[in-house]
Scaffold this motif. Structure first.
Motif, short mmCIF file in Angstrom:
data_model
loop_
_atom_site.label_atom_id
_atom_site.label_comp_id
_atom_site.label_asym_id
_atom_site.label_seq_id
_atom_site.Cartn_x
_atom_site.Cartn_y
_atom_site.Cartn_z
N GLY A 54 13.18 -11.49 -39.79
CA GLY A 54 11.79 -11.19 -40.06
C GLY A 54 10.91 -11.36 -38.84
O GLY A 54 10.03 -10.54 -38.57
N ARG A 55 11.15 -12.43 -38.10
CA ARG A 55 10.36 -12.65 -36.87
C ARG A 55 10.66 -11.57 -35.83
O ARG A 55 9.76 -11.12 -35.11
CB ARG A 55 10.67 -14.04 -36.32
CG ARG A 55 10.16 -15.17 -37.21
CD ARG A 55 10.63 -16.52 -36.74
NE ARG A 55 10.29 -17.58 -37.71
CZ ARG A 55 11.12 -18.53 -38.08
NH1 ARG A 55 12.35 -18.59 -37.58
NH2 ARG A 55 10.73 -19.44 -38.96
N ASN A 56 11.93 -11.17 -35.74
CA ASN A 56 12.31 -10.18 -34.74
C ASN A 56 11.61 -8.84 -34.95
O ASN A 56 11.34 -8.12 -33.97
CB ASN A 56 13.83 -9.95 -34.77
CG ASN A 56 14.60 -11.11 -34.16
OD1 ASN A 56 14.04 -11.96 -33.48
ND2 ASN A 56 15.91 -11.14 -34.40
N ILE A 57 11.33 -8.47 -36.20
CA ILE A 57 10.66 -7.20 -36.43
C ILE A 57 9.16 -7.37 -36.66
O ILE A 57 8.47 -6.41 -37.03
CB ILE A 57 11.30 -6.43 -37.60
CG1 ILE A 57 11.17 -7.20 -38.92
CG2 ILE A 57 12.76 -6.13 -37.31
CD1 ILE A 57 11.67 -6.39 -40.13
N GLY A 58 8.65 -8.59 -36.46
CA GLY A 58 7.22 -8.81 -36.45
C GLY A 58 6.56 -9.06 -37.79
O GLY A 58 5.34 -8.86 -37.93
N LEU A 59 7.32 -9.52 -38.79
CA LEU A 59 6.70 -9.83 -40.07
C LEU A 59 5.92 -11.14 -39.99
O LEU A 59 6.30 -12.06 -39.26
CB LEU A 59 7.76 -9.96 -41.17
CG LEU A 59 8.61 -8.72 -41.46
CD1 LEU A 59 9.58 -9.02 -42.61
CD2 LEU A 59 7.75 -7.52 -41.80
N ALA A 60 4.83 -11.22 -40.74
CA ALA A 60 4.07 -12.47 -40.82
C ALA A 60 4.94 -13.53 -41.49
O ALA A 60 5.72 -13.24 -42.40
CB ALA A 60 2.79 -12.25 -41.61
N GLU A 61 4.77 -14.78 -41.07
CA GLU A 61 5.61 -15.87 -41.56
C GLU A 61 5.57 -16.00 -43.08
O GLU A 61 6.59 -16.27 -43.72
CB GLU A 61 5.19 -17.19 -40.93
CG GLU A 61 5.60 -17.35 -39.47
CD GLU A 61 7.10 -17.52 -39.29
OE1 GLU A 61 7.76 -18.01 -40.24
OE2 GLU A 61 7.63 -17.16 -38.23
N ASP A 62 4.38 -15.80 -43.67
CA ASP A 62 4.28 -15.99 -45.12
C ASP A 62 4.83 -14.80 -45.90
O ASP A 62 4.82 -14.82 -47.13
CB ASP A 62 2.83 -16.27 -45.53
CG ASP A 62 1.90 -15.10 -45.28
OD1 ASP A 62 2.21 -14.25 -44.41
OD2 ASP A 62 0.84 -15.02 -45.95
N ARG A 63 5.34 -13.78 -45.20
CA ARG A 63 5.93 -12.63 -45.89
C ARG A 63 7.39 -12.42 -45.49
O ARG A 63 7.96 -11.37 -45.71
CB ARG A 63 5.08 -11.38 -45.63
CG ARG A 63 3.64 -11.61 -46.07
CD ARG A 63 2.79 -10.39 -45.99
NE ARG A 63 2.96 -9.55 -47.17
CZ ARG A 63 2.16 -8.51 -47.44
NH1 ARG A 63 1.17 -8.21 -46.61
NH2 ARG A 63 2.35 -7.78 -48.51
N ILE A 64 7.96 -13.49 -44.93
CA ILE A 64 9.40 -13.53 -44.69
C ILE A 64 10.01 -14.35 -45.83
O ILE A 64 9.71 -15.54 -45.97
CB ILE A 64 9.73 -14.17 -43.33
CG1 ILE A 64 9.14 -13.34 -42.19
CG2 ILE A 64 11.25 -14.29 -43.16
CD1 ILE A 64 9.29 -13.98 -40.82
#
Length: 383
Positions: A54-64
């Motif tokens: 999720g972090r690698n593709i730029g998702l916000a932390e609360d939506r991982i």
């Protein structure tokens, strides 16, 4: 905004984490026409991989998310929650997420085959989606412009009554035994994750769906020979299937993942009383059309002899410039976006549905049953 000026659709994804081939393909396809914005995901069943992906593709932390059920509940409750979700997991993990998101009122885009068992596919059809949530099955080869051209030509009678269909999909990447280190191979050769079919489920369903999409013929019965050539392999890696269709047409389907020298050789040949068509996926911008007693004609994507809107509506660049696999995927995504927005009437019959997914599972199940009975002709109604 999307390329056509419409507001982007908020998209989530289940599966497709770091290193997953098909997840990357879906993400690219969703972006090509600018119709979607990927904002949430449960990208792996392993929490650490889900978070890293999720972090690698730029998702916000609360939506991982680390659980698809949690994701469905949380996103359905958000005012800015996802409107659609892509399910790109191994086959055995299609049913649960599809059910959860449909019941949450979130549109579902699911990779094929629809589920790992026919019972699950039929159970999915019994679900009452909240708020009219829609379902798309990504048989992406139906998105090629010339495949839609072929469909139009057959519908208009250019080939006459169809007599013979030849569909094949050979690969060679499973020629040798595989290890658990090869994630793409390990789940596809595992009955617990892939289901009853190996090559027939992975690529045979593509060939079957393609011939059905183009011809519109209804299958009466199949006679199948499924083989596992690699010692110790639990699922088929080569399939030969005869098909009988209503109206008298006959077909042959070959799918193999042990055909050495074949990379991704999907092709379709269709012959009627008045003419024939030949198309190959490795050169998808060209298709041969032959009228009986006349020279062959080479039809080109976006060319002067293309048909009506169905074959040209998603031609993005002028003829002579190649479009391919990713664009075919993107066509399904962009047209489904119009359905989600409340339009899409022009796409009736062009987008693979839950019904197509059930038929794909009937095809697998009937073929497995036929092979177990020494190729006995088997109807879908018998499974």
């Amino acid at each position: 905004m999307a390329e056509n000026g419409s507001k982007k659709i908020r998209l989530g994804m289940v599966g497709g984490g770091t290193g997953a081939f098909i997840g990357y393909v879906h993400r690219v396809a969703s972006r090509i026409d600018g119709d979607y914005d990927l904002v949430a995901g449960a990208l792996s069943s392993r929490p650490d991989v889900a978070r890293e992906s999720g972090r690698n593709i730029g998702l916000a932390e609360d939506r991982i998310y680390t659980d698809y059920a949690e994701m469905a509940r949380a996103e359905a409750a958000r005012p800015d929650g996802i409107q659609a979700v892509s399910i790109v997991t191994p086959n055995h993990m299609h049913f649960g997420p599809a059910k959860a998101f449909l019941e949450a009122g979130i549109h579902v885009i699911c990779d094929k085959p629809i589920t790992s068992t026919l019972a699950d596919a039929r159970a999915l059809a019994e679900i009452k989606p909240k708020n009219g949530a829609k379902f798309l099955l990504t048989h992406n080869y139906t998105g090629y412009p010339l495949i839609r051209q072929a469909r139009e030509m057959i519908e208009s009678g250019r080939l006459g009554k169809i007599r013979v269909i030849q569909a094949e999909y050979p690969q060679d990447w499973l020629t040798e035994a595989t290890s658990d280190d090869n994630k793409q191979a390990s789940w596809r050769t595992d009955p617990a994750r892939s289901g009853a079919g190996g090559a027939i489920g992975d690529i045979g369903t593509h060939a079957y769906n393609l011939l059905r999409f183009v011809t519109g013929l209804t299958t009466e019965a199949v006679s199948a020979d499924l083989t596992s050539f690699v010692p110790g392999r639990q699922l088929d890696d080569n399939v030969h299937i005869l098909l009988r269709f209503e109206g008298g047409a006959r077909g042959m389907l070959w799918a193999s993942q042990v055909a050495v020298g074949s990379e991704n050789g999907l092709q379709l040949r269709i012959y009627g009383e008045k003419g024939g068509l030949e198309w190959r996926q490795d050169n998808p911008n060209y298709m041969w059309f032959t009228e009986f007693g006349k020279p062959k004609q080479l039809l080109t994507r976006g060319g002067a002899i293309s048909g009506n809107a169905a074959s040209t509506m998603n031609v993005r660049i002028p003829s002579g410039h190649p479009e391919g696999y990713l664009e075919a995927f993107a066509t399904l995504y962009s047209q489904f976006a119009e359905v989600i927005r409340g339009g899409g009437a022009d796409y009736d019959g062009l987008l693979p549905t839950l019904r197509d997914g059930i038929e794909g599972m009937e095809f697998i199940t009937a073929s497995v049953k036929s092979s177990q009975n020494d190729g006995k002709w088997t109807k879908f109604s018998d499974v």
